[in-house]
Design an enzyme around this catalytic site. Structure first.
Site, PDB file in Angstrom:
ATOM      1  N   GLU A  78      49.460  46.318  43.092  1.00 40.56           N
ATOM      2  CA  GLU A  78      48.884  46.656  44.399  1.00 40.56           C
ATOM      3  C   GLU A  78      49.776  46.184  45.546  1.00 40.56           C
ATOM      4  OE1 GLU A  78      45.315  45.374  41.796  1.00 40.56           O
ATOM      5  OE2 GLU A  78      47.464  45.003  41.891  1.00 40.56           O
ATOM      6  N   CYS A 118      42.774  41.577  41.638  1.00 38.89           N
ATOM      7  CA  CYS A 118      42.447  40.156  41.697  1.00 38.89           C
ATOM      8  C   CYS A 118      42.113  39.796  43.151  1.00 38.89           C
ATOM      9  CB  CYS A 118      43.631  39.326  41.189  1.00 38.89           C
ATOM     10  SG  CYS A 118      45.074  39.379  42.290  1.00 38.89           S
ATOM     11  N   CYS A 147      45.069  40.475  45.568  1.00 37.93           N
ATOM     12  CA  CYS A 147      45.264  41.898  45.859  1.00 37.93           C
ATOM     13  C   CYS A 147      44.109  42.474  46.669  1.00 37.93           C
ATOM     14  CB  CYS A 147      45.475  42.666  44.567  1.00 37.93           C
ATOM     15  SG  CYS A 147      47.047  42.220  43.772  1.00 37.93           S
TER      16      CYS A 147
END
Length: 150
Positions: A56, A84, A87
């Site tokens: 990302e 996560c 990101c």
């Protein structure tokens, strides 16, 4: 979920396979604006020796450079694995409009599994989220990758 979502997720899967071929966890990301791919990213942590080189982050950096602005408020981001927390924060900071997720990440997911950062009204921005687009295909890439390393 639309056919377009599946088509763009297929492109994210290609990026995930590129990451795996380079020895990185197979996660891919595609940034789309007005039905056009503006950037593609794949996990590059091992390749670049960079803990922030998640798919990302790589894709957002490329999209911002192509767009000429860090504000990606018209963008839809397709990612093969639930982002996560790091990101998810980057997606919020880029002001993306929508995030489309393949497989969920029960251990570290920041967009539904563990945390719900893109839907937290206390934060500066919220993004629409679509889950489970080609989830089985996305999960299979991860399972195959980790299965080969055991």
């Amino acid at each position: 979920m639309s056919n377009r979502d599946e088509q763009f997720m297929e492109q994210a899967l290609v990026a995930a396979r590129t990451a795996a071929a380079q020895g990185d966890v197979p996660v891919g990301c595609v940034v789309v604006v007005n039905d056009h791919v503006v950037a593609v990213g794949e996990n590059r942590r091992e390749k670049d020796s960079d803990p922030t080189a998640h798919a990302e982050i790589v894709a957002l950096r490329r999209a911002a450079a192509a767009h000429g602005s860090w504000r990606l408020d018209q963008a839809t981001v397709y990612v093969t694995l639930e982002p996560c927390v790091m990101c998810a924060g980057a997606l919020l900071n880029a002001r993306v409009r929508r995030v489309v997720i393949g497989a969920l990440d029960e251990k570290a997911g920041g967009v539904g599994s563990r945390y719900h950062l893109l839907a937290d009204p206390r934060l500066l921005h919220e993004a629409e989220v679509t889950y489970d687009v080609l989830a089985e295909d996305c999960a299979r890439e991860l399972s195959n990758f980790f299965g080969e390393r055991r």
